[in-house]
Write a protein that holds these residues in place. Sequence first.
Motif, PDB file in Angstrom:
ATOM      1  N   GLU A 181     -16.619  61.887 -48.088  1.00 47.49           N
ATOM      2  CA  GLU A 181     -15.616  62.744 -47.450  1.00 47.49           C
ATOM      3  C   GLU A 181     -16.191  62.312 -46.037  1.00 47.49           C
ATOM      4  N   LYS A 182     -17.422  62.012 -45.574  1.00 45.06           N
ATOM      5  CA  LYS A 182     -17.563  61.296 -44.276  1.00 45.06           C
ATOM      6  C   LYS A 182     -17.094  60.063 -43.890  1.00 45.06           C
ATOM      7  N   GLU A 183     -16.747  59.554 -44.756  1.00 48.62           N
ATOM      8  CA  GLU A 183     -15.964  58.171 -44.489  1.00 48.62           C
ATOM      9  C   GLU A 183     -14.370  58.453 -44.123  1.00 48.62           C
ATOM     10  N   ILE A 184     -13.997  59.589 -44.809  1.00 53.78           N
ATOM     11  CA  ILE A 184     -12.794  59.845 -44.773  1.00 53.78           C
ATOM     12  C   ILE A 184     -12.468  60.511 -43.543  1.00 53.78           C
ATOM     13  N   ALA A 185     -13.493  61.339 -42.793  1.00 51.93           N
ATOM     14  CA  ALA A 185     -13.411  62.093 -41.814  1.00 51.93           C
ATOM     15  C   ALA A 185     -13.344  60.970 -40.543  1.00 51.93           C
ATOM     16  N   ARG A 186     -14.480  60.152 -40.586  1.00 50.99           N
ATOM     17  CA  ARG A 186     -14.321  58.908 -39.584  1.00 50.99           C
ATOM     18  C   ARG A 186     -12.947  58.205 -39.589  1.00 50.99           C
ATOM     19  N   LEU A 187     -12.314  57.961 -40.664  1.00 47.24           N
ATOM     20  CA  LEU A 187     -10.914  57.305 -40.605  1.00 47.24           C
ATOM     21  C   LEU A 187      -9.696  58.389 -39.841  1.00 47.24           C
ATOM     22  N   VAL A 188     -10.086  59.578 -40.252  1.00 47.04           N
ATOM     23  CA  VAL A 188      -9.378  60.571 -39.652  1.00 47.04           C
ATOM     24  C   VAL A 188      -9.212  60.387 -38.158  1.00 47.04           C
ATOM     25  N   ALA A 189     -10.646  60.597 -37.533  1.00 42.30           N
ATOM     26  CA  ALA A 189     -11.030  60.350 -36.212  1.00 42.30           C
ATOM     27  C   ALA A 189     -10.440  59.309 -35.517  1.00 42.30           C
ATOM     28  N   ASP A 190     -10.188  58.192 -36.085  1.00 41.02           N
ATOM     29  CA  ASP A 190      -9.629  57.015 -35.729  1.00 41.02           C
ATOM     30  C   ASP A 190      -8.307  56.931 -35.450  1.00 41.02           C
ATOM     31  N   GLY A 191      -7.625  58.040 -36.145  1.00 44.25           N
ATOM     32  CA  GLY A 191      -6.118  58.135 -36.098  1.00 44.25           C
ATOM     33  C   GLY A 191      -5.469  57.734 -37.318  1.00 44.25           C
ATOM     34  N   ALA A 192      -6.153  57.435 -38.509  1.00 40.51           N
ATOM     35  CA  ALA A 192      -5.277  57.049 -39.615  1.00 40.51           C
ATOM     36  C   ALA A 192      -4.645  58.166 -40.402  1.00 40.51           C
ATOM     37  N   THR A 193      -3.483  57.737 -40.894  1.00 36.30           N
ATOM     38  CA  THR A 193      -2.527  58.623 -41.742  1.00 36.30           C
ATOM     39  C   THR A 193      -3.381  58.762 -43.204  1.00 36.30           C
ATOM     40  N   ASN A 194      -2.532  59.617 -43.927  1.00 32.10           N
ATOM     41  CA  ASN A 194      -3.098  59.653 -45.401  1.00 32.10           C
ATOM     42  C   ASN A 194      -2.942  58.327 -45.972  1.00 32.10           C
ATOM     43  N   GLY A 195      -1.839  57.627 -45.832  1.00 33.28           N
ATOM     44  CA  GLY A 195      -1.448  56.365 -46.639  1.00 33.28           C
ATOM     45  C   GLY A 195      -2.192  55.215 -46.198  1.00 33.28           C
ATOM     46  N   GLU A 196      -2.827  55.170 -44.885  1.00 34.95           N
ATOM     47  CA  GLU A 196      -3.563  54.239 -44.555  1.00 34.95           C
ATOM     48  C   GLU A 196      -5.024  54.448 -44.766  1.00 34.95           C
ATOM     49  N   ILE A 197      -5.321  55.622 -44.985  1.00 33.64           N
ATOM     50  CA  ILE A 197      -6.702  55.936 -45.603  1.00 33.64           C
ATOM     51  C   ILE A 197      -6.746  55.542 -47.032  1.00 33.64           C
ATOM     52  N   ALA A 198      -5.825  55.746 -47.746  1.00 32.90           N
ATOM     53  CA  ALA A 198      -5.611  55.458 -49.280  1.00 32.90           C
ATOM     54  C   ALA A 198      -5.651  54.030 -49.362  1.00 32.90           C
ATOM     55  N   GLU A 199      -4.891  53.210 -48.355  1.00 35.75           N
ATOM     56  CA  GLU A 199      -4.655  51.846 -48.686  1.00 35.75           C
ATOM     57  C   GLU A 199      -6.149  51.050 -48.313  1.00 35.75           C
ATOM     58  N   GLN A 200      -6.802  51.792 -47.211  1.00 34.14           N
ATOM     59  CA  GLN A 200      -8.017  51.229 -46.750  1.00 34.14           C
ATOM     60  C   GLN A 200      -9.145  51.279 -47.945  1.00 34.14           C
ATOM     61  N   LEU A 201      -9.028  52.451 -48.457  1.00 34.79           N
ATOM     62  CA  LEU A 201     -10.555  52.830 -49.406  1.00 34.79           C
ATOM     63  C   LEU A 201      -9.955  52.673 -50.683  1.00 34.79           C
ATOM     64  N   PHE A 202      -8.673  52.241 -51.077  1.00 30.80           N
ATOM     65  CA  PHE A 202      -8.371  51.747 -52.487  1.00 30.80           C
ATOM     66  C   PHE A 202      -8.277  53.052 -53.343  1.00 30.80           C
ATOM     67  N   ILE A 203      -7.769  53.809 -52.588  1.00 28.53           N
ATOM     68  CA  ILE A 203      -7.485  55.413 -53.643  1.00 28.53           C
ATOM     69  C   ILE A 203      -6.089  55.777 -53.466  1.00 28.53           C
ATOM     70  N   SER A 204      -5.772  56.804 -54.259  1.00 23.29           N
ATOM     71  CA  SER A 204      -4.478  57.464 -54.129  1.00 23.29           C
ATOM     72  C   SER A 204      -4.031  58.251 -52.880  1.00 23.29           C
ATOM     73  N   ALA A 205      -2.998  58.531 -52.368  1.00 19.31           N
ATOM     74  CA  ALA A 205      -2.743  59.415 -51.311  1.00 19.31           C
ATOM     75  C   ALA A 205      -2.928  60.703 -51.812  1.00 19.31           C
ATOM     76  N   GLY A 206      -2.785  61.001 -53.341  1.00 17.66           N
ATOM     77  CA  GLY A 206      -3.267  62.550 -53.449  1.00 17.66           C
ATOM     78  C   GLY A 206      -4.705  62.560 -53.476  1.00 17.66           C
ATOM     79  N   THR A 207      -5.502  61.736 -53.855  1.00 20.76           N
ATOM     80  CA  THR A 207      -6.939  61.694 -53.807  1.00 20.76           C
ATOM     81  C   THR A 207      -7.210  61.744 -52.192  1.00 20.76           C
ATOM     82  N   VAL A 208      -6.959  61.240 -51.465  1.00 15.78           N
ATOM     83  CA  VAL A 208      -7.062  61.501 -49.972  1.00 15.78           C
ATOM     84  C   VAL A 208      -6.704  62.992 -49.668  1.00 15.78           C
ATOM     85  N   LYS A 209      -5.726  63.481 -49.975  1.00 17.07           N
ATOM     86  CA  LYS A 209      -5.314  64.734 -49.825  1.00 17.07           C
ATOM     87  C   LYS A 209      -6.405  65.692 -50.118  1.00 17.07           C
ATOM     88  N   ASN A 210      -6.602  65.521 -51.584  1.00 15.46           N
ATOM     89  CA  ASN A 210      -7.778  66.301 -52.086  1.00 15.46           C
ATOM     90  C   ASN A 210      -9.068  66.433 -51.284  1.00 15.46           C
TER      91      ASN A 210
END
Length: 240
Positions: free
Chosen positions: A185-214
Amino acid sequence: MSIRVLLADDDEAIRSAYRIILDAQPDIEVVDEAADGEVAVALAERLRPDVILADIRMPRLDGLELTRRLGGEFRVVVVTTFDLDEYVHEALRAGAAGFLLKRSGPALLAEAVRSAVAGDALISPQITVRLLRQLSTGSSGSGIGGGIGSGSTGGAAGQGERRPLGGRIAESERVGPVEELTAREKEIARLVADGATNGEIAEQLFISAGTVKNHLASVQRKLGARNRVGIAAWAWESGA
């Protein structure tokens, strides 16, 4: 039921591109187009769209004035080529339910429409990062504190309630975890702070967009943040 969108832009090619992008979404429908602000106001009153996408620079009535007139009744997402702080502040003060740069891309355009309907306000990642830097350095005046303070936008309470954006961001500055975030969750929060979209976070972390949303829903709950701006503000302030 589809989200009904009205397009307002004096550039026919831009309107055509938006229509292609949005009509390709299974949950979004473009109901009409306007080449100037006056026509857009008339169409909005007649068609009652869920979201209006409005360019800032239009003949007869510009997007900022359109937002002032309609922002209390409709969800207006301002879309512009011009990445100027004064435009961001004026649009949000006027009641915009989002602010996008035209170079933001198709995915963010569709996400902005959905966010507006959900009662949130999506701002282009590039702008969000800059505003958060202003927050972290305590900038004021024409910056985020004074510029947005009197504006309003849809809040977490949904369609029937409009919340001051200045209040929301002030709360975002003060959010803190009521429950410890996981490493992911901290990793995702950092990516949000960097301006990443859900799709970009999913791609970078190798997880689904649904998992990012959760994960984001969990982070918002733990931080008491209303939206991803609050998440990003926490990440900036905490150094997560």
